[in-house]
Write a protein that holds these residues in place. Structure first.
Motif, PDB file in Angstrom:
ATOM      1  N   GLU A  56       1.205  -0.813   0.108  1.00  0.00           N
ATOM      2  CA  GLU A  56       0.129  -0.395   0.019  1.00  0.00           C
ATOM      3  C   GLU A  56       0.692   1.182  -0.285  1.00  0.00           C
ATOM      4  OE1 GLU A  56      -2.803  -0.337   3.835  1.00  0.00           O
ATOM      5  OE2 GLU A  56      -3.818  -1.793   2.437  1.00  0.00           O
ATOM      6  N   THR A  57       1.818   1.112  -1.044  1.00  0.00           N
ATOM      7  CA  THR A  57       2.773   2.633  -0.827  1.00  0.00           C
ATOM      8  C   THR A  57       3.204   3.052  -2.149  1.00  0.00           C
ATOM      9  OG1 THR A  57       4.397   1.416   0.342  1.00  0.00           O
ATOM     10  CG2 THR A  57       5.061   3.303  -0.568  1.00  0.00           C
ATOM     11  N   ILE A  58       2.634   4.198  -2.325  1.00  0.00           N
ATOM     12  CA  ILE A  58       2.903   4.549  -3.525  1.00  0.00           C
ATOM     13  C   ILE A  58       4.781   5.424  -3.154  1.00  0.00           C
ATOM     14  CG2 ILE A  58       2.897   6.864  -4.915  1.00  0.00           C
ATOM     15  CD1 ILE A  58      -0.247   7.045  -4.573  1.00  0.00           C
ATOM     16  N   PHE A  59       5.827   4.419  -4.780  1.00  0.00           N
ATOM     17  CA  PHE A  59       6.861   5.035  -5.055  1.00  0.00           C
ATOM     18  C   PHE A  59       7.001   6.192  -5.823  1.00  0.00           C
ATOM     19  CE2 PHE A  59       6.708   0.830  -3.329  1.00  0.00           C
ATOM     20  CZ  PHE A  59       7.820   0.711  -1.676  1.00  0.00           C
ATOM     21  N   TYR A  60       7.646   7.412  -6.114  1.00  0.00           N
ATOM     22  CA  TYR A  60       8.065   7.956  -6.726  1.00  0.00           C
ATOM     23  C   TYR A  60       9.096   8.776  -6.743  1.00  0.00           C
ATOM     24  CZ  TYR A  60       8.177  11.507  -2.701  1.00  0.00           C
ATOM     25  OH  TYR A  60       8.622  12.237  -2.266  1.00  0.00           O
ATOM     26  N   ASP A  61       9.672   8.490  -8.048  1.00  0.00           N
ATOM     27  CA  ASP A  61      11.324   9.280  -8.302  1.00  0.00           C
ATOM     28  C   ASP A  61      11.411  10.658  -7.604  1.00  0.00           C
ATOM     29  OD1 ASP A  61      13.132  10.898 -10.067  1.00  0.00           O
ATOM     30  OD2 ASP A  61      12.193   9.439 -11.678  1.00  0.00           O
ATOM     31  N   ASN A  62      13.061  10.267  -6.457  1.00  0.00           N
ATOM     32  CA  ASN A  62      13.255  11.547  -5.801  1.00  0.00           C
ATOM     33  C   ASN A  62      13.577  12.352  -6.110  1.00  0.00           C
ATOM     34  OD1 ASN A  62      15.508  10.833  -6.988  1.00  0.00           O
ATOM     35  ND2 ASN A  62      16.080   9.863  -4.514  1.00  0.00           N
ATOM     36  N   ARG A  63      13.211  12.484  -8.155  1.00  0.00           N
ATOM     37  CA  ARG A  63      13.871  13.873  -8.481  1.00  0.00           C
ATOM     38  C   ARG A  63      12.385  14.942  -8.948  1.00  0.00           C
ATOM     39  NH1 ARG A  63      16.069  11.231 -14.074  1.00  0.00           N
ATOM     40  NH2 ARG A  63      14.141  10.645 -13.901  1.00  0.00           N
ATOM     41  N   MET A  64      11.258  14.306  -8.216  1.00  0.00           N
ATOM     42  CA  MET A  64      10.340  15.328  -8.767  1.00  0.00           C
ATOM     43  C   MET A  64       9.994  16.161  -7.502  1.00  0.00           C
ATOM     44  SD  MET A  64       7.333  12.282 -10.435  1.00  0.00           S
ATOM     45  CE  MET A  64       6.815  12.062  -9.191  1.00  0.00           C
ATOM     46  N   ASP A  65       9.530  17.135  -7.769  1.00  0.00           N
ATOM     47  CA  ASP A  65       8.926  18.739  -6.789  1.00  0.00           C
ATOM     48  C   ASP A  65       7.241  18.316  -6.517  1.00  0.00           C
ATOM     49  OD1 ASP A  65       9.399  20.849  -4.816  1.00  0.00           O
ATOM     50  OD2 ASP A  65       9.888  21.951  -6.463  1.00  0.00           O
ATOM     51  N   LEU A  66       7.034  17.598  -5.398  1.00  0.00           N
ATOM     52  CA  LEU A  66       6.161  17.880  -4.959  1.00  0.00           C
ATOM     53  C   LEU A  66       5.466  19.045  -4.356  1.00  0.00           C
ATOM     54  CD1 LEU A  66       5.837  14.372  -4.054  1.00  0.00           C
ATOM     55  CD2 LEU A  66       5.082  14.874  -6.381  1.00  0.00           C
ATOM     56  N   LYS A  67       6.246  19.810  -3.980  1.00  0.00           N
ATOM     57  CA  LYS A  67       5.956  21.246  -3.732  1.00  0.00           C
ATOM     58  C   LYS A  67       5.562  21.774  -4.166  1.00  0.00           C
ATOM     59  CE  LYS A  67       8.909  19.999   0.961  1.00  0.00           C
ATOM     60  NZ  LYS A  67       9.801  20.692   1.809  1.00  0.00           N
ATOM     61  N   THR A  68       5.944  21.759  -5.902  1.00  0.00           N
ATOM     62  CA  THR A  68       5.325  22.938  -6.529  1.00  0.00           C
ATOM     63  C   THR A  68       5.169  22.785  -7.614  1.00  0.00           C
ATOM     64  OG1 THR A  68       8.057  23.903  -6.844  1.00  0.00           O
ATOM     65  CG2 THR A  68       7.595  24.524  -4.756  1.00  0.00           C
ATOM     66  N   ASP A  69       5.613  21.227  -7.891  1.00  0.00           N
ATOM     67  CA  ASP A  69       5.175  21.040  -9.779  1.00  0.00           C
ATOM     68  C   ASP A  69       3.719  20.670  -9.489  1.00  0.00           C
ATOM     69  OD1 ASP A  69       4.962  19.832 -12.150  1.00  0.00           O
ATOM     70  OD2 ASP A  69       7.279  18.969 -11.817  1.00  0.00           O
ATOM     71  N   ASP A  70       2.752  20.832 -10.361  1.00  0.00           N
ATOM     72  CA  ASP A  70       1.547  20.116 -10.244  1.00  0.00           C
ATOM     73  C   ASP A  70       1.301  19.442 -11.549  1.00  0.00           C
ATOM     74  OD1 ASP A  70      -0.001  22.116  -8.618  1.00  0.00           O
ATOM     75  OD2 ASP A  70      -0.287  22.892 -10.324  1.00  0.00           O
ATOM     76  N   GLY A  71       2.856  19.457 -12.112  1.00  0.00           N
ATOM     77  CA  GLY A  71       2.787  17.626 -12.781  1.00  0.00           C
ATOM     78  C   GLY A  71       2.578  16.861 -11.992  1.00  0.00           C
ATOM     79  N   ALA A  72       3.858  16.952 -11.381  1.00  0.00           N
ATOM     80  CA  ALA A  72       4.661  15.653 -10.663  1.00  0.00           C
ATOM     81  C   ALA A  72       3.335  15.572  -9.897  1.00  0.00           C
ATOM     82  CB  ALA A  72       5.848  16.488  -9.781  1.00  0.00           C
ATOM     83  N   ARG A  73       3.102  16.707  -9.046  1.00  0.00           N
ATOM     84  CA  ARG A  73       1.698  15.804  -8.248  1.00  0.00           C
ATOM     85  C   ARG A  73       0.262  15.754  -9.337  1.00  0.00           C
ATOM     86  NH1 ARG A  73       0.399  21.874  -4.983  1.00  0.00           N
ATOM     87  NH2 ARG A  73       2.518  21.469  -3.883  1.00  0.00           N
ATOM     88  N   GLY A  74       0.045  15.663 -10.010  1.00  0.00           N
ATOM     89  CA  GLY A  74      -0.668  14.879 -10.971  1.00  0.00           C
ATOM     90  C   GLY A  74      -0.036  13.302 -11.132  1.00  0.00           C
ATOM     91  N   PHE A  75       1.045  12.950 -11.661  1.00  0.00           N
ATOM     92  CA  PHE A  75       1.372  11.601 -11.315  1.00  0.00           C
ATOM     93  C   PHE A  75       1.116  10.924  -9.971  1.00  0.00           C
ATOM     94  CE2 PHE A  75       4.542  12.990 -14.459  1.00  0.00           C
ATOM     95  CZ  PHE A  75       4.180  12.466 -15.796  1.00  0.00           C
TER      96      PHE A  75
END
Length: 145
Positions: A56-75
């Motif tokens: 029950e874990t979402i793994f994501y690329d640590n290069r993504m900026d989830l704080k400011t990037d809506d594209g990253a948030r979309g993933f």
């Protein structure tokens, strides 16, 4: 991070109609190399996130900026949809045919597209992914409906 995950859960619940499981998935940043090893058979790998139903874990690329990037948030939202699909009994890895896997992916992409459009972000990458989904079954020798 919990505030971000809560807001993405609300997006996913609203756009899919799934029942709220009452808790959030775990989330873990990993290297792109780790994602490539897990998800891709070749050296070229565009994967940036995945949901693991066993943990029950979402793994994501640590290069993504989830704080400011809506594209990253979309993933991340895309993977949140998979979490909800899992918790609502839609994901059964042991007996899912290609058509079912495509339908599950299509729903997650639809939610991701809507989110990106609402945030005035380009959806070309997602549009292309949706366009090639039917060919996946053809590659496996199944008929595409």
């Amino acid at each position: 991070m919990d505030v971000l995950l809560q807001s993405l859960l609300v997006w996913a619940l609203t756009l899919t109609g799934y029942d709220d499981p009452g808790y959030l998935p775990k989330i873990e940043a990993v290297s792109h190399e780790t994602l490539a090893i897990k998800l891709c058979d070749s050296d070229y790998c565009t994967a940036v996130a995945y949901y693991d139903s066993q943990t029950e874990t979402i793994f994501y690329d640590n290069r993504m900026d989830l704080k400011t990037d809506d594209g990253a948030r979309g993933f991340l939202l895309h993977e949140m949809v998979h979490f909800l699909q899992d918790k609502n009994g839609e994901i059964k890895p042991e007996d899912m045919d290609c058509q079912t896997r495509i339908a599950i992916e299509h729903e997650a992409y639809r939610v991701q597209q809507f989110f990106l459009k609402e945030h005035q972000k380009d959806t070309f990458q997602i549009d292309m992914a949706v366009a090639v989904l039917p060919s996946l079954c053809a590659e496996e020798g199944e008929t595409v409906k």
